[in-house]
Design an enzyme around this catalytic site. Structure first.
Site, PDB file in Angstrom:
ATOM      1  N   GLY A 155     -23.002   8.953 -41.702  1.00 62.30           N
ATOM      2  CA  GLY A 155     -21.846   9.315 -42.514  1.00 62.30           C
ATOM      3  C   GLY A 155     -20.477   9.078 -41.930  1.00 62.30           C
ATOM      4  O   GLY A 155     -19.474   9.152 -42.652  1.00 62.30           O
ATOM      5  N   PRO A 176     -26.734   6.572 -37.991  1.00 62.67           N
ATOM      6  CA  PRO A 176     -25.466   5.905 -38.308  1.00 62.67           C
ATOM      7  C   PRO A 176     -25.706   4.548 -38.969  1.00 62.67           C
ATOM      8  O   PRO A 176     -26.659   3.846 -38.623  1.00 62.67           O
ATOM      9  CB  PRO A 176     -24.825   5.724 -36.931  1.00 62.67           C
ATOM     10  CG  PRO A 176     -25.995   5.548 -36.007  1.00 62.67           C
ATOM     11  CD  PRO A 176     -27.078   6.464 -36.557  1.00 62.67           C
ATOM     12  N   GLY A 177     -24.857   4.209 -39.904  1.00 68.50           N
ATOM     13  CA  GLY A 177     -24.936   2.898 -40.537  1.00 68.50           C
ATOM     14  C   GLY A 177     -23.589   2.205 -40.439  1.00 68.50           C
ATOM     15  O   GLY A 177     -23.343   1.389 -39.547  1.00 68.50           O
ATOM     16  N   TYR A 214     -16.909   1.392 -56.182  1.00 65.87           N
ATOM     17  CA  TYR A 214     -16.280   2.612 -55.644  1.00 65.87           C
ATOM     18  C   TYR A 214     -14.756   2.489 -55.545  1.00 65.87           C
ATOM     19  O   TYR A 214     -14.133   3.281 -54.816  1.00 65.87           O
ATOM     20  CB  TYR A 214     -16.806   2.920 -54.234  1.00 65.87           C
ATOM     21  CG  TYR A 214     -18.265   2.690 -54.003  1.00 65.87           C
ATOM     22  CD1 TYR A 214     -19.230   3.472 -54.626  1.00 65.87           C
ATOM     23  CD2 TYR A 214     -18.703   1.692 -53.133  1.00 65.87           C
ATOM     24  CE1 TYR A 214     -20.580   3.261 -54.396  1.00 65.87           C
ATOM     25  CE2 TYR A 214     -20.048   1.474 -52.896  1.00 65.87           C
ATOM     26  CZ  TYR A 214     -20.975   2.262 -53.534  1.00 65.87           C
ATOM     27  OH  TYR A 214     -22.308   2.041 -53.295  1.00 65.87           O
ATOM     28  N   CYS A 231     -17.343 -12.741 -65.029  1.00 66.75           N
ATOM     29  CA  CYS A 231     -16.696 -12.531 -66.318  1.00 66.75           C
ATOM     30  C   CYS A 231     -16.592 -11.071 -66.698  1.00 66.75           C
ATOM     31  O   CYS A 231     -17.143 -10.642 -67.732  1.00 66.75           O
ATOM     32  CB  CYS A 231     -17.432 -13.322 -67.386  1.00 66.75           C
ATOM     33  SG  CYS A 231     -17.309 -15.060 -67.009  1.00 66.75           S
ATOM     34  N   GLU A 232     -15.992 -10.280 -65.855  1.00 68.96           N
ATOM     35  CA  GLU A 232     -15.589  -8.937 -66.262  1.00 68.96           C
ATOM     36  C   GLU A 232     -14.424  -8.487 -65.400  1.00 68.96           C
ATOM     37  O   GLU A 232     -14.275  -8.920 -64.252  1.00 68.96           O
ATOM     38  CB  GLU A 232     -16.754  -7.945 -66.221  1.00 68.96           C
ATOM     39  CG  GLU A 232     -17.462  -7.796 -64.906  1.00 68.96           C
ATOM     40  CD  GLU A 232     -18.592  -6.763 -65.025  1.00 68.96           C
ATOM     41  OE1 GLU A 232     -18.271  -5.577 -64.965  1.00 68.96           O
ATOM     42  OE2 GLU A 232     -19.758  -7.164 -65.202  1.00 68.96           O
ATOM     43  N   TYR A 290     -22.900  -2.507 -46.130  1.00 68.13           N
ATOM     44  CA  TYR A 290     -22.958  -2.394 -47.584  1.00 68.13           C
ATOM     45  C   TYR A 290     -22.278  -3.595 -48.253  1.00 68.13           C
ATOM     46  O   TYR A 290     -21.641  -3.461 -49.289  1.00 68.13           O
ATOM     47  CB  TYR A 290     -22.357  -1.060 -48.058  1.00 68.13           C
ATOM     48  CG  TYR A 290     -23.005   0.129 -47.376  1.00 68.13           C
ATOM     49  CD1 TYR A 290     -24.315   0.472 -47.663  1.00 68.13           C
ATOM     50  CD2 TYR A 290     -22.317   0.886 -46.427  1.00 68.13           C
ATOM     51  CE1 TYR A 290     -24.931   1.544 -47.027  1.00 68.13           C
ATOM     52  CE2 TYR A 290     -22.927   1.961 -45.786  1.00 68.13           C
ATOM     53  CZ  TYR A 290     -24.229   2.281 -46.094  1.00 68.13           C
ATOM     54  OH  TYR A 290     -24.831   3.336 -45.455  1.00 68.13           O
TER      55      TYR A 290
HETATM   56  N1  LLP Z   1     -28.923   8.509 -43.649  1.00 71.09           N
HETATM   57  C1  LLP Z   1     -29.152   8.663 -44.959  1.00 71.09           C
HETATM   58  C2  LLP Z   1     -30.244   9.542 -45.408  1.00 71.09           C
HETATM   59  C3  LLP Z   1     -28.351   7.977 -45.894  1.00 71.09           C
HETATM   60  O1  LLP Z   1     -28.586   8.132 -47.190  1.00 71.09           O
HETATM   61  C4  LLP Z   1     -27.315   7.126 -45.442  1.00 71.09           C
HETATM   62  C5  LLP Z   1     -26.475   6.388 -46.386  1.00 71.09           C
HETATM   63  C6  LLP Z   1     -27.127   6.992 -44.058  1.00 71.09           C
HETATM   64  C7  LLP Z   1     -27.942   7.698 -43.190  1.00 71.09           C
HETATM   65  C8  LLP Z   1     -26.069   6.108 -43.470  1.00 71.09           C
HETATM   66  O2  LLP Z   1     -24.792   6.523 -43.803  1.00 71.09           O
HETATM   67  P1  LLP Z   1     -23.511   5.838 -43.127  1.00 71.09           P
HETATM   68  O3  LLP Z   1     -23.560   6.157 -41.644  1.00 71.09           O
HETATM   69  O4  LLP Z   1     -23.592   4.373 -43.335  1.00 71.09           O
HETATM   70  O5  LLP Z   1     -22.370   6.443 -43.818  1.00 71.09           O
HETATM   71  N2  LLP Z   1     -23.150   1.813 -50.652  1.00 71.09           N
HETATM   72  C9  LLP Z   1     -22.205   2.823 -50.243  1.00 71.09           C
HETATM   73  C10 LLP Z   1     -22.733   3.723 -49.164  1.00 71.09           C
HETATM   74  C11 LLP Z   1     -24.060   4.390 -49.483  1.00 71.09           C
HETATM   75  C12 LLP Z   1     -24.584   5.267 -48.398  1.00 71.09           C
HETATM   76  C13 LLP Z   1     -25.979   5.679 -48.670  1.00 71.09           C
HETATM   77  N3  LLP Z   1     -26.605   6.473 -47.658  1.00 71.09           N
HETATM   78  C14 LLP Z   1     -20.906   2.156 -49.840  1.00 71.09           C
HETATM   79  O6  LLP Z   1     -20.806   0.928 -49.917  1.00 71.09           O
HETATM   80  O7  LLP Z   1     -19.943   2.831 -49.470  1.00 71.09           O
END
Ligand code: LLP
Length: 419
Positions: A240, A276-277, A318, A343-344, A372
């Site tokens: 997050g 972490p992502g 978003y 086309c939108e 993402y």
């Molecule tokens: N763990 C779980 C259970 C999750 O659902 C997620 C992200 C993460 C970890 C990783 O979160 P991060 O560290 O990346 O914030 N497509 C959206 C973001 C969707 C996030 C979904 N879950 C965007 O482009 O902002």
């Protein structure tokens, strides 16, 4: 910090000038920097140095490219996966099965069975019936599933509603008040080793406060579960952490996050797990695009680029901001709306924004597109699936091919009963 810099007036990825990639691979194309990826992975791991027992699982949904995953596997990262497809990717990239955590609100029985067959480290159970199903499948296979219960701490993460996951009304986890009774029942099931709890309250968080509030609630739950006689050895704190998309953005640093976690969890005596992502992959990629046309508009001109919402969906989904820079900036600026060919009207990357002045034929890049980005691409408007390139110093490789619209069409057929 990243390794996308101007040298002699030309934007480079490490030692590679972006025009070289545009020339050889074509545009649009995602370009990742290995050095940036490794640096972010290292910075995050260093930020957790005061945490004695830990496990880091990269949330591969944000960038599941095999080349990217291999880099992180070599950095000692495991994977947080949310589907059978992601599970197989993590293994194919060289991540150890025991380092894989299976999250996700809608795992199928087949996916649960796959996780057991592959011997993954942990299942994050989202509700009681899923735990019951996992127990049955594990018993059938004469094995034991290591599992934690995902709780919903009912905290407002203060992020975009579509990526907020820890409010009571969201679909994720079980209510924290209901958790002790559910944990009791699941712990009594055969084939299931309930060893802790998990939470994830949302993505692109720009304040540590909601995380701290949620962790404090989970700390109380851990104490309550232990008082009820359960052995709690693992707590998964999710992901997050936000990244700066605008130059003026100032999200908490991994070091600040790590210090907060160490402080809040110091008496927990568990293995802490992290997912972490974005904070790992966000700044490691750009989407390289060519300006097709500059068209006059009623308010400001439209810069029509060859990338579109199908390649980078975040602005359309978003209202997300991605910095847009010229690959060879002249120093002049213009106010323009940046749009793709789809086309939108939703296919708009920026409205009336002050940007580097560009003209038809110029190259430009959307920054902070490593998370993402490509993973959310589609072929809407029968466009090709966008390719990905990984740069390492003065070399690069196409780590995902462009999948031509014709290849997609070749997987379709017209029924012979339609004449
Ligand atoms: N763990 C779980 C259970 C999750 O659902 C997620 C992200 C993460 C970890 C990783 O979160 P991060 O560290 O990346 O914030 N497509 C959206 C973001 C969707 C996030 C979904 N879950 C965007 O482009 O902002």
């Amino acid at each position: 910090m990243d390794h996308f810099e101007y040298r002699d007036g030309v934007l480079h990825a490490e030692d590679i000038p972006l025009p070289q990639i545009a020339e050889e691979i074509g545009t649009p194309v995602y370009v990742y920097s290995r050095a940036t990826l490794e640096r972010h992975a290292q910075v995050f791991a260093d930020a957790l140095k005061d945490i004695p027992k830990k496990h880091i699982a990269f949330a591969i949904k944000c960038n599941p490219n095999l080349g990217v995953l291999r880099v992180l596997a070599r950095q000692g990262y495991g994977a947080d996966v949310v589907s059978g497809g992601e599970l197989e990717r993590a293994l194919a990239a060289g991540m150890a099965a025991e380092d894989i955590v299976f999250s996700g609100v809608g795992k199928t029985r087949a996916e649960l069975a796959l996780g057991l067959d592959r011997g993954i480290g942990q299942f994050n159970i989202e509700h009681e019936p899923e735990g019951v199903a996992l127990s049955e499948i594990a018993v059938g296979k004469e094995t034991t599933a290591r599992a934690v219960l995902r709780v919903n701490p009912d905290v407002d993460a203060g992020t975009h509603a579509k990526i907020s996951t820890g409010k009571a009304e969201n679909k994720f986890g079980v209510g924290i008040d209901a958790a002790p009774a559910i944990f009791d029942r699941l712990s009594a099931l055969p084939g299931l080793k309930m060893r802790g709890v998990a939470l994830h309250i949302g993505s692109q968080l720009t304040s540590l406060d909601p995380l701290e509030a949620a962790f404090a609630r989970v700390g109380r739950l851990v104490a309550e579960l232990r008082a009820a006689g359960h052995s709690i050895t693992h707590v998964d704190l999710g992901g997050g952490l936000g990244v700066p998309y605008r130059p003026e953005d100032n999200p908490p640093t991994p070091a600040e996050y790590g210090a907060m976690v160490a402080r809040v969890t110091k008496d927990w005596d568990v293995t802490l797990m992290f997912e972490p992502g974005r904070v790992i992959a966000g700044n490691t990629g750009v989407l390289l695009t060519e300006v097709l046309w500059v068209k006059p508009g009623a308010v400001s001109p439209f810069v029509i680029v060859d990338a579109a919402m199908n390649d980078l969906a975040r602005p359309a989904l978003y209202d997300a901001y991605h910095d847009f820079v010229a690959v060879r900036p002249t120093g002049e600026k213009m106010t323009a709306s940046i749009v793709g060919p789809v086309c939108e009207t939703g296919d708009t990357f920026a409205r009336d924004r002050v940007i580097d002045k560009v003209a038809a034929g110029d190259l430009a890049a959307f920054r902070t597109a490593g998370a993402y980005g490509a993973t959310m691409a589609s072929t809407y408007n029968s466009r090709s699936l966008v390719p990905e390139v990984l740069v390492d110093g003065d070399r690069y490789v196409t780590v995902a091919d462009r999948i031509a619209a014709g290849t997609i069409m070749a997987a379709e057929r017209v029924p012979d009963w339609i004449d």
